[in-house]
Scaffold this active site. Structure first.
Site, PDB file in Angstrom:
ATOM      1  N   ASP A  46       0.658  -1.357  -0.009  1.00 34.70           N
ATOM      2  CA  ASP A  46       0.216   0.033   0.039  1.00 34.70           C
ATOM      3  C   ASP A  46       0.801   1.066   0.074  1.00 34.70           C
ATOM      4  O   ASP A  46       1.768   1.577   0.848  1.00 34.70           O
ATOM      5  CB  ASP A  46      -1.192  -0.002   1.184  1.00 34.70           C
ATOM      6  CG  ASP A  46      -2.161   1.140   1.338  1.00 34.70           C
ATOM      7  OD1 ASP A  46      -1.420   2.194   1.422  1.00 34.70           O
ATOM      8  OD2 ASP A  46      -2.865   0.926   0.683  1.00 34.70           O
ATOM      9  N   ARG A  47       0.570   2.179  -0.969  1.00 34.98           N
ATOM     10  CA  ARG A  47       1.206   3.324  -1.117  1.00 34.98           C
ATOM     11  C   ARG A  47       1.256   4.489  -0.030  1.00 34.98           C
ATOM     12  O   ARG A  47       2.149   4.955   0.564  1.00 34.98           O
ATOM     13  CB  ARG A  47       1.138   3.902  -2.504  1.00 34.98           C
ATOM     14  CG  ARG A  47       1.640   3.373  -3.639  1.00 34.98           C
ATOM     15  CD  ARG A  47       1.045   1.939  -3.741  1.00 34.98           C
ATOM     16  NE  ARG A  47      -0.381   2.079  -4.230  1.00 34.98           N
ATOM     17  CZ  ARG A  47      -1.457   1.169  -3.935  1.00 34.98           C
ATOM     18  NH1 ARG A  47      -0.769  -0.160  -3.738  1.00 34.98           N
ATOM     19  NH2 ARG A  47      -2.465   1.306  -4.245  1.00 34.98           N
ATOM     20  N   CYS A  82      -2.182   5.477 -10.318  1.00 32.74           N
ATOM     21  CA  CYS A  82      -2.072   5.493  -8.802  1.00 32.74           C
ATOM     22  C   CYS A  82      -1.338   7.009  -8.474  1.00 32.74           C
ATOM     23  O   CYS A  82      -0.065   7.101  -8.541  1.00 32.74           O
ATOM     24  CB  CYS A  82      -1.274   4.460  -8.178  1.00 32.74           C
ATOM     25  SG  CYS A  82      -1.143   4.859  -6.461  1.00 32.74           S
ATOM     26  N   ASN A  83      -2.050   7.928  -7.996  1.00 38.75           N
ATOM     27  CA  ASN A  83      -1.634   9.125  -7.747  1.00 38.75           C
ATOM     28  C   ASN A  83      -0.440   9.104  -6.486  1.00 38.75           C
ATOM     29  O   ASN A  83       0.669   9.713  -6.647  1.00 38.75           O
ATOM     30  CB  ASN A  83      -2.492  10.002  -7.072  1.00 38.75           C
ATOM     31  CG  ASN A  83      -3.659  10.680  -8.374  1.00 38.75           C
ATOM     32  OD1 ASN A  83      -3.255  11.559  -9.081  1.00 38.75           O
ATOM     33  ND2 ASN A  83      -4.454   9.710  -8.512  1.00 38.75           N
ATOM     34  N   THR A  84      -0.595   8.261  -5.496  1.00 41.28           N
ATOM     35  CA  THR A  84       0.407   8.125  -4.419  1.00 41.28           C
ATOM     36  C   THR A  84       1.562   7.786  -4.824  1.00 41.28           C
ATOM     37  O   THR A  84       2.469   7.977  -4.173  1.00 41.28           O
ATOM     38  CB  THR A  84      -0.515   7.497  -3.259  1.00 41.28           C
ATOM     39  OG1 THR A  84      -1.684   7.974  -3.178  1.00 41.28           O
ATOM     40  CG2 THR A  84       0.366   7.552  -2.176  1.00 41.28           C
ATOM     41  N   ALA A  85       1.180   6.767  -5.813  1.00 42.47           N
ATOM     42  CA  ALA A  85       2.776   5.943  -6.381  1.00 42.47           C
ATOM     43  C   ALA A  85       3.711   7.061  -6.975  1.00 42.47           C
ATOM     44  O   ALA A  85       4.920   6.806  -7.224  1.00 42.47           O
ATOM     45  CB  ALA A  85       2.263   5.032  -7.304  1.00 42.47           C
ATOM     46  N   THR A 132      -5.672  10.945  -1.084  1.00 40.63           N
ATOM     47  CA  THR A 132      -5.418  10.026   0.219  1.00 40.63           C
ATOM     48  C   THR A 132      -4.725  10.722   1.220  1.00 40.63           C
ATOM     49  O   THR A 132      -4.019  12.099   0.809  1.00 40.63           O
ATOM     50  CB  THR A 132      -4.819   8.662  -0.084  1.00 40.63           C
ATOM     51  OG1 THR A 132      -3.387   9.290  -0.701  1.00 40.63           O
ATOM     52  CG2 THR A 132      -5.314   7.904  -0.988  1.00 40.63           C
ATOM     53  N   CYS A 208      -6.765  10.773  -6.237  1.00 40.45           N
ATOM     54  CA  CYS A 208      -6.782   9.343  -6.058  1.00 40.45           C
ATOM     55  C   CYS A 208      -7.445   8.508  -7.279  1.00 40.45           C
ATOM     56  O   CYS A 208      -8.803   9.303  -7.450  1.00 40.45           O
ATOM     57  CB  CYS A 208      -7.405   8.899  -4.770  1.00 40.45           C
ATOM     58  SG  CYS A 208      -7.587   7.394  -4.617  1.00 40.45           S
TER      59      CYS A 208
END
Length: 246
Positions: A46-47, A82-85, A132, A208
């Protein structure tokens, strides 16, 4: 062929594939573009949990390994839905890992593509950000948008917790309940956007890739919704075969 690093989350990858199909000029099956959706969510940590310090395994390692496999299978251009990645502690290592093995595959950066789009169409707008908590804390959108001269509106701490829960909550969040998305999630996100509008937001970035699953509309309460997954889909088509882009 075009490649999609799936599994981050799984429906984010499927949503990107769907939007590639929607944005392609094609009158038959045979006129659509070759795409590989490679989804191994079990391999990628999980990022957000990594960025918050709750995990010691950088998801970048698995993302790079999957990208290498996709290049070996014939993928020439790839996107990660995936934005967080794309926060630097993950994406920076991802680039380093690929450089170690001299990969030639072209990678489109989801967030950079989104900001380029916004600069072209909304350069003077005040931007609200839904994301997120991992993305928010990394400053991913905030820092890049401020650098480009945008004004930013971010949720309060209380609202940020509620937005994150709308994505991650085990009972009603999008990752747990996505077909259909729960009414509670839509109500929470609508209320969050209304709060951002009170702060002056004119457009909202859905930061997200699960958020467009709950918010498929193009606007809310007079604010334009920016969908990075659709922007990435169009960028992948244009980079692969410009004449196929609607």
């Amino acid at each position: 062929m075009i490649g999609i690093v799936g599994g981050v989350g799984p429906l984010g990858g499927l949503d990107l594939y769907k939007k590639i199909i929607e944005e392609t000029i094609a009158l038959s099956d045979q006129e659509h573009l070759p795409v590989m959706l490679y989804s191994f969510p079990n391999l990628i940590g999980d990022r957000s949990e990594y960025l918050k310090g709750h995990s010691t395994v950088n998801p970048a390692i698995a993302l790079a390994a999957i990208t290498r496999q996709m290049e070996s299978a014939g993928v020439t251009i790839v996107g990660i839905p995936c934005n967080t990645a794309h926060a630097d502690p993950i994406y920076g290592v991802y680039e380093q890992e690929l450089a170690k093995t001299n990969q030639k595959i072209k990678i489109l950066h989801l967030v950079n593509e989104t900001i380029s789009y916004m600069k072209a169409l909304y350069s003077k707008a005040k931007v609200g950000i839904l994301s997120t908590t991992g993305t928010r804390n990394s400053g991913l959108y905030r820092d890049l948008l401020l650098k480009e001269g945008f004004e930013i509106v971010e949720p309060s701490e209380d609202w940020q917790e509620r937005i994150h829960a709308a994505i991650y909550d085990k009972e009603y969040g999008i990752k747990a309940q996505s077909t259909p998305v729960t009414n509670k999630v839509r109500l929470e996100l609508h209320s969050a956007m209304d709060e951002l509008k009170k702060g002056g937001a004119e457009i909202i970035v859905l930061g997200c890739t699960e958020l467009p699953l709950a918010l498929p509309e193009n606007d809310h309460n007079g604010m334009t919704l920016i969908d990075p997954n659709r922007i990435l889909a169009r960028a992948l088509i244009y980079a692969f075969s410009p004449g196929k882009l609607k």
